[in-house]
Design a protein around this motif. Structure first.
Motif, mmCIF file in Angstrom:
data_model
loop_
_atom_site.group_PDB
_atom_site.id
_atom_site.type_symbol
_atom_site.label_atom_id
_atom_site.label_comp_id
_atom_site.label_asym_id
_atom_site.label_seq_id
_atom_site.Cartn_x
_atom_site.Cartn_y
_atom_site.Cartn_z
ATOM 1 N N UNK A 70 35.799 17.791 40.895
ATOM 2 C CA UNK A 70 36.207 18.243 42.216
ATOM 3 C C UNK A 70 37.087 19.484 42.077
ATOM 4 N N UNK A 71 36.937 20.415 43.019
ATOM 5 C CA UNK A 71 37.698 21.649 42.965
ATOM 6 C C UNK A 71 38.279 21.936 44.346
ATOM 7 N N UNK A 72 39.555 22.310 44.387
ATOM 8 C CA UNK A 72 40.202 22.673 45.636
ATOM 9 C C UNK A 72 39.739 24.054 46.059
ATOM 10 N N UNK A 73 39.323 24.191 47.314
ATOM 11 C CA UNK A 73 38.905 25.476 47.870
ATOM 12 C C UNK A 73 39.884 25.855 48.982
ATOM 13 N N UNK A 74 40.671 26.897 48.777
ATOM 14 C CA UNK A 74 41.652 27.267 49.791
ATOM 15 C C UNK A 74 40.984 27.829 51.045
ATOM 16 N N UNK A 75 41.666 27.690 52.173
ATOM 17 C CA UNK A 75 41.140 28.166 53.445
ATOM 18 C C UNK A 75 42.258 28.779 54.277
ATOM 19 N N UNK A 103 42.835 42.108 56.211
ATOM 20 C CA UNK A 103 44.040 42.171 55.375
ATOM 21 C C UNK A 103 44.023 41.074 54.311
ATOM 22 N N UNK A 104 43.571 39.878 54.677
ATOM 23 C CA UNK A 104 43.497 38.781 53.707
ATOM 24 C C UNK A 104 42.475 39.081 52.625
ATOM 25 N N UNK A 105 41.309 39.589 53.019
ATOM 26 C CA UNK A 105 40.270 39.929 52.039
ATOM 27 C C UNK A 105 40.740 41.043 51.103
ATOM 28 N N UNK A 106 41.462 42.013 51.644
ATOM 29 C CA UNK A 106 41.976 43.120 50.820
ATOM 30 C C UNK A 106 43.070 42.648 49.863
ATOM 31 N N UNK A 118 40.216 29.940 43.472
ATOM 32 C CA UNK A 118 39.037 30.748 43.766
ATOM 33 C C UNK A 118 38.132 30.024 44.751
ATOM 34 N N UNK A 119 37.152 30.768 45.269
ATOM 35 C CA UNK A 119 36.149 30.165 46.138
ATOM 36 C C UNK A 119 36.657 29.840 47.533
ATOM 37 N N UNK A 120 37.733 30.464 47.960
ATOM 38 C CA UNK A 120 38.299 30.183 49.269
ATOM 39 C C UNK A 120 37.624 30.979 50.368
ATOM 40 N N UNK A 121 38.024 30.700 51.592
ATOM 41 C CA UNK A 121 37.437 31.398 52.722
ATOM 42 C C UNK A 121 38.456 31.648 53.827
ATOM 43 N N UNK A 158 37.508 39.917 46.136
ATOM 44 C CA UNK A 158 36.539 39.067 45.444
ATOM 45 C C UNK A 158 36.923 37.600 45.401
ATOM 46 N N UNK A 159 38.077 37.241 45.928
ATOM 47 C CA UNK A 159 38.526 35.848 45.839
ATOM 48 C C UNK A 159 38.296 35.010 47.075
ATOM 49 N N UNK A 160 37.951 35.668 48.181
ATOM 50 C CA UNK A 160 37.761 34.956 49.447
ATOM 51 C C UNK A 160 36.456 35.389 50.096
ATOM 52 N N UNK A 161 35.878 34.488 50.886
ATOM 53 C CA UNK A 161 34.708 34.787 51.695
ATOM 54 C C UNK A 161 35.129 34.738 53.157
ATOM 55 N N UNK A 162 34.342 35.356 54.019
ATOM 56 C CA UNK A 162 34.663 35.401 55.441
ATOM 57 C C UNK A 162 33.658 34.561 56.228
#
Length: 131
Positions: free
Chosen positions: A32-37, A108-111, A91-94, A115-119
């Protein structure tokens, strides 16, 4: 009669000593992996529980079948959370845009974490091309 105490290893149902290692069947299984949001509502980081959001600005929290409420809200910008996730190696957050008024905070969050977040949330091909 020898009454000295001799500890023995606990045994499982197959009479084999317990091991600190997982069974071989689990060794190559994914973990299991934690995915931040980061959830954004009107440009602010929030967590809404109990229902759905409405695009109606006068009634942004609308109850459909149950009562919606804010579980969490902060003035801390989304970019700050993104940097925290990056510093923590998450990693793998959105970033989810819940309704209008979130584009600048999402950018601003993506910048802040390239490469660490998806929208997500209301993204269309036209909006994606605008950047």
């Amino acid at each position: 009669i020898n009454l000295s105490f001799q500890p023995s290893l606990p045994l499982n149902a197959t009479s084999q000593p317990f091991s600190s290692l997982p069974p071989k069947s689990l060794l190559n299984k994914p973990t299991m992996k934690f995915r931040p949001c980061i959830d954004l509502h009107a440009g602010q980081v929030k967590q809404i529980i109990g229902s759905t959001l409405s695009d109606d600005k006068q009634n942004a929290l609308s109850a459909s079948a149950s009562h919606a409420s804010e579980n969490f809200s902060t003035d801390r910008p989304a970019s700050s959370y993104a940097r925290t996730y990056q510093n923590d190696g998450l990693t793998g957050g959105h970033v989810i845009m819940l309704g209008p008024g979130n584009v600048e905070a999402a950018k601003a969050a993506l910048a802040a974490y390239p490469g660490g977040l998806q929208i997500g949330g209301g993204v269309t091909a036209e909006k994606a091309q605008k950047g």
